[in-house]
Design a protein around this motif. Structure first.
Motif, mmCIF file in Angstrom:
data_model
loop_
_atom_site.group_PDB
_atom_site.id
_atom_site.type_symbol
_atom_site.label_atom_id
_atom_site.label_comp_id
_atom_site.label_asym_id
_atom_site.label_seq_id
_atom_site.Cartn_x
_atom_site.Cartn_y
_atom_site.Cartn_z
ATOM 1 N N ILE A 19 0.839 -1.205 0.000
ATOM 2 C CA ILE A 19 0.000 0.000 0.000
ATOM 3 C C ILE A 19 0.873 1.254 0.000
ATOM 4 C CG2 ILE A 19 -1.617 1.326 1.434
ATOM 5 C CD1 ILE A 19 -2.868 -1.433 2.208
ATOM 6 N N GLY A 20 1.960 1.215 0.767
ATOM 7 C CA GLY A 20 2.878 2.352 0.782
ATOM 8 C C GLY A 20 3.529 2.582 -0.569
ATOM 9 N N ALA A 21 3.959 1.512 -1.216
ATOM 10 C CA ALA A 21 4.578 1.635 -2.546
ATOM 11 C C ALA A 21 3.579 2.140 -3.569
ATOM 12 C CB ALA A 21 5.147 0.284 -2.975
ATOM 13 N N PHE A 22 2.349 1.633 -3.487
ATOM 14 C CA PHE A 22 1.294 2.104 -4.391
ATOM 15 C C PHE A 22 1.077 3.606 -4.226
ATOM 16 C CE2 PHE A 22 -3.316 2.998 -4.897
ATOM 17 C CZ PHE A 22 -3.391 2.857 -6.275
ATOM 18 N N GLY A 23 1.062 4.053 -2.983
ATOM 19 C CA GLY A 23 0.871 5.482 -2.733
ATOM 20 C C GLY A 23 2.018 6.313 -3.253
ATOM 21 N N ALA A 24 3.232 5.855 -2.999
ATOM 22 C CA ALA A 24 4.412 6.620 -3.409
ATOM 23 C C ALA A 24 4.578 6.673 -4.923
ATOM 24 C CB ALA A 24 5.660 6.024 -2.772
ATOM 25 N N HIS A 25 4.245 5.580 -5.587
ATOM 26 C CA HIS A 25 4.504 5.517 -7.037
ATOM 27 C C HIS A 25 3.269 5.754 -7.889
ATOM 28 C CE1 HIS A 25 8.554 4.197 -6.196
ATOM 29 N NE2 HIS A 25 8.076 3.286 -5.383
ATOM 30 N N GLY A 26 2.097 5.438 -7.359
ATOM 31 C CA GLY A 26 0.899 5.556 -8.172
ATOM 32 C C GLY A 26 -0.020 6.702 -7.829
ATOM 33 N N LEU A 27 0.027 7.140 -6.576
ATOM 34 C CA LEU A 27 -0.935 8.156 -6.145
ATOM 35 C C LEU A 27 -0.358 9.547 -5.997
ATOM 36 C CD1 LEU A 27 -2.954 6.240 -3.416
ATOM 37 C CD2 LEU A 27 -3.594 6.673 -5.790
ATOM 38 N N GLU A 28 0.918 9.641 -5.709
ATOM 39 C CA GLU A 28 1.499 10.949 -5.406
ATOM 40 C C GLU A 28 1.176 12.006 -6.461
ATOM 41 O OE1 GLU A 28 5.281 12.648 -3.048
ATOM 42 O OE2 GLU A 28 5.620 10.912 -4.304
ATOM 43 N N MET A 35 -4.039 15.249 1.106
ATOM 44 C CA MET A 35 -4.521 13.867 1.043
ATOM 45 C C MET A 35 -3.354 12.877 0.999
ATOM 46 S SD MET A 35 -7.666 13.607 1.443
ATOM 47 C CE MET A 35 -8.776 14.929 1.830
ATOM 48 N N MET A 36 -2.241 13.281 0.383
ATOM 49 C CA MET A 36 -1.067 12.411 0.365
ATOM 50 C C MET A 36 -0.504 12.257 1.778
ATOM 51 S SD MET A 36 0.451 10.544 -1.770
ATOM 52 C CE MET A 36 1.642 9.329 -1.307
ATOM 53 N N LYS A 37 -0.517 13.338 2.554
ATOM 54 C CA LYS A 37 -0.062 13.249 3.944
ATOM 55 C C LYS A 37 -0.976 12.327 4.750
ATOM 56 C CE LYS A 37 2.480 17.538 4.434
ATOM 57 N NZ LYS A 37 2.627 18.787 5.176
ATOM 58 N N ASN A 38 -2.285 12.424 4.535
ATOM 59 C CA ASN A 38 -3.225 11.524 5.207
ATOM 60 C C ASN A 38 -2.916 10.070 4.856
ATOM 61 O OD1 ASN A 38 -4.629 13.612 6.438
ATOM 62 N ND2 ASN A 38 -6.208 13.697 4.880
ATOM 63 N N TYR A 39 -2.689 9.822 3.585
ATOM 64 C CA TYR A 39 -2.382 8.474 3.119
ATOM 65 C C TYR A 39 -1.094 7.966 3.779
ATOM 66 C CZ TYR A 39 -2.027 4.607 -0.230
ATOM 67 O OH TYR A 39 -1.956 3.361 -0.806
ATOM 68 N N ALA A 89 -9.192 5.476 2.569
ATOM 69 C CA ALA A 89 -10.458 5.739 1.871
ATOM 70 C C ALA A 89 -10.661 7.234 1.657
ATOM 71 C CB ALA A 89 -11.619 5.134 2.656
ATOM 72 N N MET A 90 -10.340 8.024 2.674
ATOM 73 C CA MET A 90 -10.495 9.470 2.556
ATOM 74 C C MET A 90 -9.577 10.027 1.470
ATOM 75 S SD MET A 90 -10.375 12.340 5.587
ATOM 76 C CE MET A 90 -8.759 11.851 6.138
ATOM 77 N N ALA A 91 -8.328 9.575 1.458
ATOM 78 C CA ALA A 91 -7.385 10.069 0.458
ATOM 79 C C ALA A 91 -7.807 9.675 -0.951
ATOM 80 C CB ALA A 91 -5.981 9.539 0.750
ATOM 81 N N LEU A 92 -8.317 8.452 -1.105
ATOM 82 C CA LEU A 92 -8.670 7.955 -2.436
ATOM 83 C C LEU A 92 -9.987 8.513 -2.956
ATOM 84 C CD1 LEU A 92 -7.568 4.239 -2.002
ATOM 85 C CD2 LEU A 92 -6.422 6.010 -3.355
ATOM 86 N N THR A 93 -10.915 8.804 -2.041
ATOM 87 C CA THR A 93 -12.239 9.267 -2.474
ATOM 88 C C THR A 93 -12.438 10.768 -2.322
ATOM 89 O OG1 THR A 93 -13.295 8.975 -0.313
ATOM 90 C CG2 THR A 93 -13.279 7.057 -1.815
ATOM 91 N N GLY A 94 -11.649 11.388 -1.444
ATOM 92 C CA GLY A 94 -11.833 12.802 -1.159
ATOM 93 C C GLY A 94 -12.987 13.076 -0.203
#
Length: 124
Positions: A19-28, A35-39, A89-94
């Protein structure tokens, strides 16, 4: 229960890395800085409490299993789901209203650490 908590802790840790790698590479590039800080907070607490689950399992191998020790493990797992899950969920959905669930997960984390400490002291 010791082996169950070690297994759950291992699974939780593997998921936290993924999940951390997904956030760093796919979501940032897609999330706002807030929202990135929340994630990232979700990932951090996810990892810390995955280690907590492993600790519960290891302690359970050394001490007689107790309801407090089991409660600590389940509290950590519930906390991960509610605290980290709500932040993801909050970070992904807003949907910021999901943040209302986060403190319940935080309380579960606190309960877990208290139960772990009491279980160890009583088991000595």
């Amino acid at each position: 229960m010791a082996k169950l908590f070690i297994l759950l802790g291992s699974i939780v840790m593997a998921l936290s890395v993924a999940i951390g790698a997904f956030g760093a590479h796919g979501l940032e590039p897609r999330l706002s800085e807030r929202m990135m800080k929340n994630y990232q907070t979700g990932v951090q607490y996810h990892m810390i409490h995955g280690i907590g689950l492993l600790i519960v399992g290891i302690v359970a191998l050394k001490l007689t299993s107790s309801s407090m020790l089991n409660g600590a493990g389940w509290s950590f797992l519930i906390g991960i789901i509610l605290f980290s899950g709500s932040l993801y969920a909050m970070a992904l959905t807003g949907i910021t209203k999901l943040g209302a669930i986060t403190p319940i997960g935080g309380l579960a984390f606190i309960v877990g650490w208290v139960l772990l400490g009491v279980a160890v002291v009583r088991g000595l």
